[in-house]
Design a protein around this motif. Structure first.
Motif, short mmCIF file in Angstrom:
data_model
loop_
_atom_site.label_atom_id
_atom_site.label_comp_id
_atom_site.label_asym_id
_atom_site.label_seq_id
_atom_site.Cartn_x
_atom_site.Cartn_y
_atom_site.Cartn_z
N PHE A 95 0.83 -1.21 0.00
CA PHE A 95 0.00 0.00 0.00
C PHE A 95 0.86 1.26 0.00
O PHE A 95 0.59 2.21 -0.72
N TYR A 96 1.93 1.25 0.81
CA TYR A 96 2.78 2.43 0.93
C TYR A 96 3.99 2.38 -0.02
O TYR A 96 4.85 3.24 0.05
N SER A 97 4.02 1.38 -0.88
CA SER A 97 5.11 1.23 -1.85
C SER A 97 6.47 1.29 -1.16
O SER A 97 7.40 1.93 -1.65
N VAL A 98 6.57 0.62 -0.01
CA VAL A 98 7.83 0.60 0.73
C VAL A 98 8.85 -0.18 -0.11
O VAL A 98 8.59 -1.29 -0.54
N GLY A 99 9.98 0.45 -0.35
CA GLY A 99 10.98 -0.15 -1.21
C GLY A 99 12.32 -0.32 -0.53
O GLY A 99 12.50 0.01 0.65
N ILE A 119 7.45 6.95 7.53
CA ILE A 119 8.14 6.29 6.43
C ILE A 119 8.92 7.33 5.62
O ILE A 119 8.35 8.33 5.18
N PHE A 120 10.20 7.05 5.44
CA PHE A 120 11.07 7.92 4.64
C PHE A 120 11.51 7.13 3.41
O PHE A 120 11.83 5.95 3.51
N ASP A 121 11.57 7.80 2.27
CA ASP A 121 12.01 7.12 1.05
C ASP A 121 13.53 7.15 0.96
O ASP A 121 14.22 7.58 1.89
N ARG A 122 14.06 6.70 -0.17
CA ARG A 122 15.52 6.61 -0.36
C ARG A 122 16.21 7.96 -0.34
O ARG A 122 17.43 8.04 -0.17
N THR A 123 15.48 9.05 -0.52
CA THR A 123 16.08 10.38 -0.49
C THR A 123 16.07 10.96 0.93
O THR A 123 16.39 12.13 1.12
N ALA A 124 15.67 10.14 1.91
CA ALA A 124 15.58 10.56 3.32
C ALA A 124 14.50 11.61 3.53
O ALA A 124 14.58 12.43 4.44
N THR A 125 13.48 11.56 2.69
CA THR A 125 12.36 12.48 2.79
C THR A 125 11.12 11.71 3.21
O THR A 125 10.84 10.64 2.66
N GLU A 126 10.38 12.25 4.17
CA GLU A 126 9.16 11.57 4.61
C GLU A 126 8.19 11.50 3.44
O GLU A 126 8.00 12.47 2.71
N GLU A 128 4.72 11.40 1.51
CA GLU A 128 3.43 12.08 1.66
C GLU A 128 2.46 11.44 0.70
O GLU A 128 2.74 11.28 -0.48
N TYR A 129 1.33 11.07 1.24
CA TYR A 129 0.28 10.48 0.43
C TYR A 129 -0.91 11.41 0.45
O TYR A 129 -1.20 12.03 1.47
N PRO A 130 -1.60 11.51 -0.68
CA PRO A 130 -2.78 12.37 -0.68
C PRO A 130 -3.84 11.83 0.26
O PRO A 130 -4.04 10.62 0.35
N ILE A 131 -4.44 12.72 0.97
CA ILE A 131 -5.52 12.35 1.87
C ILE A 131 -6.83 12.74 1.21
O ILE A 131 -7.03 13.89 0.83
N LYS A 132 -7.72 11.77 1.07
CA LYS A 132 -9.01 12.04 0.46
C LYS A 132 -9.96 12.56 1.52
O LYS A 132 -10.18 11.93 2.54
N ILE A 133 -10.50 13.72 1.26
CA ILE A 133 -11.49 14.30 2.17
C ILE A 133 -12.82 14.25 1.46
O ILE A 133 -12.98 14.77 0.36
#
Length: 156
Positions: A95-99, A119-126, A128-133
């Motif tokens: 779901f979070y495309s953890v790689g 969750i931080f990606d390979r660039t050391a950046t947290e 962000e997933y769109p939140i549906k409201i």
């Protein structure tokens, strides 16, 4: 006043101990993706395992979107090693495309026996997933009935 006596005679208040909400982090390695499980650090298991891993399932709460995931735990026979594994771990990863080489920080919440996850990606950046409201107005709240005559099915 002697500076040595000043520092030794005054009490310095320490920050709150990590026992209230201990953290650990994991870098996702190839073996974790291949085996579809992530090992929890042995020291963390030793210090908090009795309460944290009393059951075979734990709740992960993702900081980025607030979702909660029930994830299974696999334990070694002697209980000294624990992995996030069955019943939800792989779904969470997909779901979070953890790689490979993602960096996950887990904060244990003692009162709820759950973990907040960042969750931080390979660039050391947290990540962000769109939140549906979803906003519902009066028209959208009304129940609509549709009849599918050709299929002989009624949807409410």
């Amino acid at each position: 006043m002697d500076s040595f006596n000043y520092w030794t005679n005054n009490v310095v208040k320490r920050p709150r101990k990590a026992l209230d909400s201990p953290h650990f982090f994991k870098v996702v390695m190839a073996s974790a993706l291949k085996d579809q499980k992530l090992e929890i650090p042995t020291k963390f298991v030793r210090e908090y395992g009795v309460k944290a891993f009393a059951t075979n399932q734990i709740c992960l709460k993702v900081a980025a979107d607030g979702r909660k995931w029930n994830v299974g735990l696999t334990k070694s026979n002697d209980g000294t090693r624990v992995w996030f594994h069955d019943h939800g771990w792989q779904t969470f990863v997909e779901f979070y495309s953890v790689g490979l080489e993602y960096f996950l920080v887990f904060k244990y919440e003692c009162q709820s026996s759950s973990f907040y996850v960042v969750i931080f990606d390979r660039t050391a950046t947290e990540i962000e997933y769109p939140i549906k409201i979803i906003c519902l107005d009066d028209a959208e709240e009304k129940v609509k009935k549709e009849t599918h005559i050709s299929q002989g099915m009624f949807l409410v």
